[in-house]
Design a protein around this motif. Structure first.
Motif, PDB file in Angstrom:
ATOM      1  N   MET A   1      10.904   0.556   7.357  1.00  0.00           N
ATOM      2  CA  MET A   1       9.500   0.162   7.210  1.00  0.00           C
ATOM      3  C   MET A   1       8.577   1.368   7.223  1.00  0.00           C
ATOM      4  O   MET A   1       7.600   1.436   6.457  1.00  0.00           O
ATOM      5  N   GLN A   2       8.866   2.334   8.078  1.00  0.00           N
ATOM      6  CA  GLN A   2       8.031   3.528   8.154  1.00  0.00           C
ATOM      7  C   GLN A   2       8.111   4.339   6.856  1.00  0.00           C
ATOM      8  O   GLN A   2       7.088   4.817   6.349  1.00  0.00           O
ATOM      9  N   ASP A   3       9.314   4.469   6.326  1.00  0.00           N
ATOM     10  CA  ASP A   3       9.472   5.183   5.058  1.00  0.00           C
ATOM     11  C   ASP A   3       8.814   4.413   3.915  1.00  0.00           C
ATOM     12  O   ASP A   3       8.226   5.005   2.995  1.00  0.00           O
ATOM     13  N   LEU A   4       8.927   3.077   3.976  1.00  0.00           N
ATOM     14  CA  LEU A   4       8.297   2.246   2.943  1.00  0.00           C
ATOM     15  C   LEU A   4       6.783   2.417   2.966  1.00  0.00           C
ATOM     16  O   LEU A   4       6.152   2.587   1.911  1.00  0.00           O
ATOM     17  N   ASP A   5       6.195   2.365   4.146  1.00  0.00           N
ATOM     18  CA  ASP A   5       4.754   2.575   4.263  1.00  0.00           C
ATOM     19  C   ASP A   5       4.346   3.890   3.607  1.00  0.00           C
ATOM     20  O   ASP A   5       3.375   3.957   2.846  1.00  0.00           O
ATOM     21  N   LYS A   6       5.097   4.934   3.935  1.00  0.00           N
ATOM     22  CA  LYS A   6       4.744   6.262   3.422  1.00  0.00           C
ATOM     23  C   LYS A   6       4.781   6.307   1.902  1.00  0.00           C
ATOM     24  O   LYS A   6       3.863   6.843   1.258  1.00  0.00           O
ATOM     25  N   GLU A   7       5.826   5.724   1.297  1.00  0.00           N
ATOM     26  CA  GLU A   7       5.933   5.726  -0.166  1.00  0.00           C
ATOM     27  C   GLU A   7       4.841   4.877  -0.812  1.00  0.00           C
ATOM     28  O   GLU A   7       4.307   5.231  -1.861  1.00  0.00           O
ATOM     29  N   LEU A   8       4.514   3.755  -0.183  1.00  0.00           N
ATOM     30  CA  LEU A   8       3.463   2.894  -0.725  1.00  0.00           C
ATOM     31  C   LEU A   8       2.101   3.566  -0.590  1.00  0.00           C
ATOM     32  O   LEU A   8       1.275   3.510  -1.522  1.00  0.00           O
ATOM     33  N   TRP A   9       1.857   4.192   0.543  1.00  0.00           N
ATOM     34  CA  TRP A   9       0.575   4.866   0.742  1.00  0.00           C
ATOM     35  C   TRP A   9       0.370   5.985  -0.267  1.00  0.00           C
ATOM     36  O   TRP A   9      -0.746   6.215  -0.728  1.00  0.00           O
TER      37      TRP A   9
ATOM     38  N   LEU B   1       1.142   5.938  -3.238  1.00  0.00           N
ATOM     39  CA  LEU B   1       0.721   5.294  -4.479  1.00  0.00           C
ATOM     40  C   LEU B   1      -0.586   4.518  -4.311  1.00  0.00           C
ATOM     41  O   LEU B   1      -0.964   3.726  -5.182  1.00  0.00           O
ATOM     42  N   GLY B   2      -1.248   4.726  -3.174  1.00  0.00           N
ATOM     43  CA  GLY B   2      -2.532   4.077  -2.956  1.00  0.00           C
ATOM     44  C   GLY B   2      -2.423   2.592  -2.651  1.00  0.00           C
ATOM     45  O   GLY B   2      -3.414   1.866  -2.746  1.00  0.00           O
ATOM     46  N   ILE B   3      -1.224   2.147  -2.300  1.00  0.00           N
ATOM     47  CA  ILE B   3      -1.021   0.736  -1.964  1.00  0.00           C
ATOM     48  C   ILE B   3      -1.301   0.566  -0.474  1.00  0.00           C
ATOM     49  O   ILE B   3      -0.583   1.124   0.358  1.00  0.00           O
ATOM     50  N   PRO B   4      -2.330  -0.199  -0.110  1.00  0.00           N
ATOM     51  CA  PRO B   4      -2.769  -0.252   1.299  1.00  0.00           C
ATOM     52  C   PRO B   4      -1.918  -1.195   2.144  1.00  0.00           C
ATOM     53  O   PRO B   4      -2.373  -2.246   2.599  1.00  0.00           O
ATOM     54  N   ALA B   5      -0.641  -0.824   2.351  1.00  0.00           N
ATOM     55  CA  ALA B   5       0.236  -1.603   3.222  1.00  0.00           C
ATOM     56  C   ALA B   5      -0.362  -1.615   4.622  1.00  0.00           C
ATOM     57  O   ALA B   5      -0.628  -0.569   5.200  1.00  0.00           O
ATOM     58  N   LYS B   6      -0.555  -2.818   5.150  1.00  0.00           N
ATOM     59  CA  LYS B   6      -1.307  -2.955   6.399  1.00  0.00           C
ATOM     60  C   LYS B   6      -0.459  -3.496   7.549  1.00  0.00           C
ATOM     61  O   LYS B   6      -0.365  -2.883   8.605  1.00  0.00           O
ATOM     62  N   SER B   7       0.166  -4.667   7.347  1.00  0.00           N
ATOM     63  CA  SER B   7       0.880  -5.348   8.431  1.00  0.00           C
ATOM     64  C   SER B   7       2.345  -5.521   8.088  1.00  0.00           C
ATOM     65  O   SER B   7       2.699  -5.758   6.923  1.00  0.00           O
TER      66      SER B   7
ATOM     67  N   GLU C   1       9.559  -3.113  -6.324  1.00  0.00           N
ATOM     68  CA  GLU C   1      10.473  -2.098  -6.862  1.00  0.00           C
ATOM     69  C   GLU C   1      10.833  -1.057  -5.809  1.00  0.00           C
ATOM     70  O   GLU C   1      12.010  -0.713  -5.622  1.00  0.00           O
ATOM     71  N   ILE C   2       9.832  -0.576  -5.089  1.00  0.00           N
ATOM     72  CA  ILE C   2      10.068   0.463  -4.085  1.00  0.00           C
ATOM     73  C   ILE C   2      10.842  -0.095  -2.893  1.00  0.00           C
ATOM     74  O   ILE C   2      11.701   0.580  -2.318  1.00  0.00           O
ATOM     75  N   MET C   3      10.559  -1.337  -2.516  1.00  0.00           N
ATOM     76  CA  MET C   3      11.301  -1.963  -1.415  1.00  0.00           C
ATOM     77  C   MET C   3      12.794  -1.970  -1.709  1.00  0.00           C
ATOM     78  O   MET C   3      13.623  -1.641  -0.844  1.00  0.00           O
ATOM     79  N   LYS C   4      13.157  -2.351  -2.931  1.00  0.00           N
ATOM     80  CA  LYS C   4      14.574  -2.414  -3.297  1.00  0.00           C
ATOM     81  C   LYS C   4      15.177  -1.019  -3.417  1.00  0.00           C
ATOM     82  O   LYS C   4      16.299  -0.775  -2.947  1.00  0.00           O
TER      83      LYS C   4
ATOM     84  N   LEU D   1      20.939  -0.112   2.965  1.00  0.00           N
ATOM     85  CA  LEU D   1      20.522  -1.505   3.070  1.00  0.00           C
ATOM     86  C   LEU D   1      20.298  -2.064   1.673  1.00  0.00           C
ATOM     87  O   LEU D   1      20.224  -1.321   0.694  1.00  0.00           O
ATOM     88  N   VAL D   2      20.193  -3.371   1.586  1.00  0.00           N
ATOM     89  CA  VAL D   2      19.777  -4.035   0.354  1.00  0.00           C
ATOM     90  C   VAL D   2      18.624  -4.958   0.691  1.00  0.00           C
ATOM     91  O   VAL D   2      18.661  -5.705   1.677  1.00  0.00           O
ATOM     92  N   CYS D   3      17.576  -4.880  -0.108  1.00  0.00           N
ATOM     93  CA  CYS D   3      16.414  -5.747   0.050  1.00  0.00           C
ATOM     94  C   CYS D   3      16.577  -6.953  -0.871  1.00  0.00           C
ATOM     95  O   CYS D   3      16.682  -6.800  -2.094  1.00  0.00           O
ATOM     96  N   LEU D   4      16.637  -8.141  -0.289  1.00  0.00           N
ATOM     97  CA  LEU D   4      16.773  -9.384  -1.053  1.00  0.00           C
ATOM     98  C   LEU D   4      15.406 -10.042  -1.182  1.00  0.00           C
ATOM     99  O   LEU D   4      14.751 -10.338  -0.186  1.00  0.00           O
ATOM    100  N   LEU D   5      14.989 -10.271  -2.433  1.00  0.00           N
ATOM    101  CA  LEU D   5      13.691 -10.890  -2.680  1.00  0.00           C
ATOM    102  C   LEU D   5      13.814 -12.328  -3.175  1.00  0.00           C
ATOM    103  O   LEU D   5      12.809 -12.961  -3.484  1.00  0.00           O
ATOM    104  N   HIS D   6      15.040 -12.834  -3.275  1.00  0.00           N
ATOM    105  CA  HIS D   6      15.222 -14.216  -3.732  1.00  0.00           C
ATOM    106  C   HIS D   6      14.528 -15.184  -2.778  1.00  0.00           C
ATOM    107  O   HIS D   6      14.439 -14.935  -1.574  1.00  0.00           O
TER     108      HIS D   6
END
Length: 695
Positions: free
Chosen positions: A243-251, A253-259, A290-293, A301-306
């Motif tokens: 989650m911490q790495d995901l936040d960093k990658e999203l941020w 790209l200007g994606i305001p991941a919050k909670s 896309e970034i989550m997966k 890990l594998v991120c399942l979005l189904h």
């Protein structure tokens, strides 16, 4: 993370970068385009393209792509380098023409009959209302995608059209209230994304997950989500690092991941961003998925979005929080201190109530898929019946208006739980209803039916368009009024009376609500084929063509694409089941049977009178089930082959729904029973317990 201010949007060619790198006149032109919808000249495009190229090269980028959203539901891109030949040298160039227009092959994308396979030409065109960004060392240009014959082949084009539609009609209404300073109205979205994380080594051993994104077989473990101990629980270290790495990658790209938090089911989690305009929110959610997966693989890990990767526990949705605001910063869905006196808010609220009631079918269609059919209606998601939750205060206000009496606002209540040391605070005027498909939550509506894999484009296209139509009807009435205040009050009152059947504040999961909804005349479109059959009826064709969101042929193409995707999804799942049973499950069960037989033989020959009734019982039971399993596999194969004869997509989808899926369910029940009997060392796949509790 101490440098968050430097990290955030560092990979985005956003407003601050444009202001720094563009000439003033060019900057004003692009800002006017983004805020007012005006066009960009080729000269300005050349200046912008050159600034983008220089900025990207400074960050090590060598390629650009028109990043677009075809009807596959995911994104697409074709990469081109900046290099150009200049005599014997290579130089880096990027022109306004290249920025504005691209030409990917359009023949292999879903088109619903808009394009023949041999007709390959399609165009991508820069969407200047969404910021350019860098992903995977490539300059990504958010774009629309259309055919050579000009029909939209993507989800972005009709989304932008729907935003224009609601902007046009909302401005008409706002001018009636004297809001002449408002020049633009936007819809905003904040999609809450649910997902599962499982161990990649276990995922790689499950062909159903690989091919279908969900488990087609799987017996429930002794513990599932029974204790509710995962919900908002302490996040496990491995997941927290992800989650911490995901936040960093999203941020970046200007994606305001919050909670972010653990969801109800084991191994399930949620990520929620801050609101932004709906076209940007759509782009950002596509990037988020896309970034989550992609990032999950770096953590093994594998991120399942189904929507329903595991039977028997909660599936995943994507709550689409939706609101309307103006360029002057006003949220048009904010009731204010005295909503009963806020006529402008009440009229916009009436437009939404009317839209949702009149177009229940479209909202259901906007979330229809084979995956979401497994989720909707269970005690984890709203049912397939569309209704609106307003809460106690607004409901009482509308009842007062309808019946012609004054509403007395209740005083704000302090929360008192009997602990003197806790600081006091004011309770909200109403509770929330997590069972409602479309719930008002203070200053926005939360559309809870959207599936986790969905692009949020379709739900927002439909929401924008149906509300635009209500606003258009209201404006037509009130613009010709000789007594605005009286006619406004009359319109609000009549709308409440006509459309109040769609309002429901109770438990949407209850059987009583299903009966009550039927009595009210509300639709209950339980499956995708039932829902999609409504898409191209005359009412909906008239709606979308009136507001220039879809042409009739574009709407027909979506009808065919949705049905074809449903059929193909169920077909892939059924073929995967057959493959797994024949090649893995039956051989593994037979290996266990052989061990039992050997035990019986040894007991008989070596130990004489020793009891071997347990082994005999297991052998008989397994033999009976394995015979029925193979019989059901053969039935499934015959049924699938027979379906190839059908060419009408609606008929075919109904056959998949009515015949193939029940047969698959029966086959699954047999195999899951076998899993509960066969020794663990012989079962060919990781169990639900392994998948859900291994991290």
């Amino acid at each position: 993370m101490s440098n968050l201010s430097q990290i955030f949007a560092s990979m985005v060619f956003n407003d601050s970068v444009m202001k720094e790198r563009l000439p003033k006149d060019t900057y004003k032109a692009i800002k006017k385009c983004m805020e007012e919808g005006s066009s960009i000249s080729l000269n300005d495009a050349n200046v912008i393209a050159n600034a983008m190229k220089d900025w990207a090269i400074e960050k090590g980028v060598t390629h650009f792509t028109h990043w677009f959203q075809p009807m596959t539901g995911i994104t697409a891109e074709k990469h081109d380098s900046f290099i150009e030949r200049c005599e014997d040298q290579i130089i880096m160039e990027f022109s306004g023409k290249e920025l504005i227009k691209g030409e990917p092959d359009a023949s292999s994308f879903p088109s619903g009959g808009l394009r023949d396979t041999f007709e390959a030409r399609g165009y991508t065109s820069w969407d200047p209302t969404s910021y350019v960004f860098i992903k995977d060392n490539t300059l990504c240009i958010p774009s629309v995608f259309c055919a050579y014959t000009e029909e939209a082949l993507d989800k972005k084009t009709p989304l932008l059209r729907s935003m224009e539609a609601i902007n046009k009609q909302a401005l008409r209404v706002l001018k009636l209230f004297g809001n002449n300073d408002v020049t633009r109205v936007f819809t905003n979205a904040g999609p809450e994304q649910e997902y599962f994380l499982i161990d990649k080594d276990l995922y790689d051993k499950r062909r159903d997950l690989i091919y279908c994104g969900r488990t087609l077989f799987g017996a429930m473990p002794p513990k599932g989500q029974d204790l509710d101990d995962h919900y908002f629980g302490t996040i496990k270290p491995r997941v927290l690092k992800y989650m911490q790495d995901l936040d960093k990658e999203l941020w970046k790209l200007g994606i305001p991941a919050k909670s972010e938090h653990n969801e109800v089911a084991p191994a399930q989690h949620e990520l929620a961003p801050i609101f932004t305009t709906v076209n940007i929110a759509t782009d950002q959610n596509q990037l988020t998925m896309e970034i989550m997966k992609k990032l999950a693989t770096y953590h093994n890990l594998v991120c399942l979005l189904h929507e329903k990767p595991f039977e028997g526990i909660n599936g995943s949705g994507k709550h689409n929080n939706w609101s309307i605001s103006t360029n002057t910063g006003v949220n048009l869905l904010s009731p204010g201190e005295n909503p009963q006196e806020n006529a402008q808010f009440l009229l916009f609220l009436m437009a939404i109530i009317k839209a949702v009631d009149t177009h229940q079918d479209l909202l259901r269609i906007s979330v229809a898929s084979a995956g979401n059919d497994h989720r909707l209606g269970a005690n984890e998601a709203p049912p397939a019946i569309i209704s609106i939750f307003l809460g106690t205060e607004l409901t009482e206000i509308l009842e007062a208006i309808e019946n012609g009496y004054s509403y007395s606002k209740k005083p704000n209540m302090k929360l008192d739980i009997g602990v003197d040391s806790l600081p006091p605070f004011t309770k909200d005027t109403t509770d929330r209803n997590r069972t409602s498909p479309f719930a008002f939550t203070g200053n926005k509506f939360e559309f809870r039916m959207v599936g986790s894999t969905f692009s949020i484009a379709s739900p927002n296209i439909f929401l924008n368009t149906i509300v635009a139509d209500s606003l258009c009807e209201f404006a037509d009435i009130l613009e010709n009024s000789d007594d605005f205040k009286n006619d406004l009050n009359k319109l609000i009152k009549e709308t409440i009376k006509k459309h109040k059947r769609i309002l429901f504040n109770g438990n949407n999961y209850s059987n009583e609500w299903i009966l009550e909804a039927k009595r009210r005349g509300l639709l209950n479109l339980k499956t995708t084929p039932e829902a999609i059959s409504y898409l191209n009826n005359d009412k909906n064709i008239k709606l979308f063509t009136k507001h220039n969101v879809f042409s009739e042929v574009e709407l027909q193409s979506r009808y065919e694409i949705l049905l074809e995707k449903y059929c193909k999804t169920v077909n892939i799942e059924s073929l995967t089941m057959i493959d797994m049973v024949k090649k893995d499950i039956i051989p593994s069960v037979n290996a266990y049977v052989n061990e039992l037989l050997e035990i019986v033989v040894r007991k008989k020959s070596l130990l004489g009178n020793i009891n071997y009734k347990t082994e005999e019982y297991l052998l008989n039971k397994i033999s009976d089930i394995i015979y029925l399993t193979y019989e059901k596999v053969e039935d499934l194969e015959v049924l699938i082959n027979d379906l190839d004869k059908h060419t009408d997509l609606l008929d075919k989808s109904n056959l998949y729904k009515d015949i193939i899926i029940p047969t698959m369910n029966n086959l699954r029940a047999l195999v899951d029973t076998l899993e509960g009997i066969v020794a663990r060392k012989y079962w060919p796949y990781p169990s639900y317990g392994d998948l859900l509790f291994s991290i």
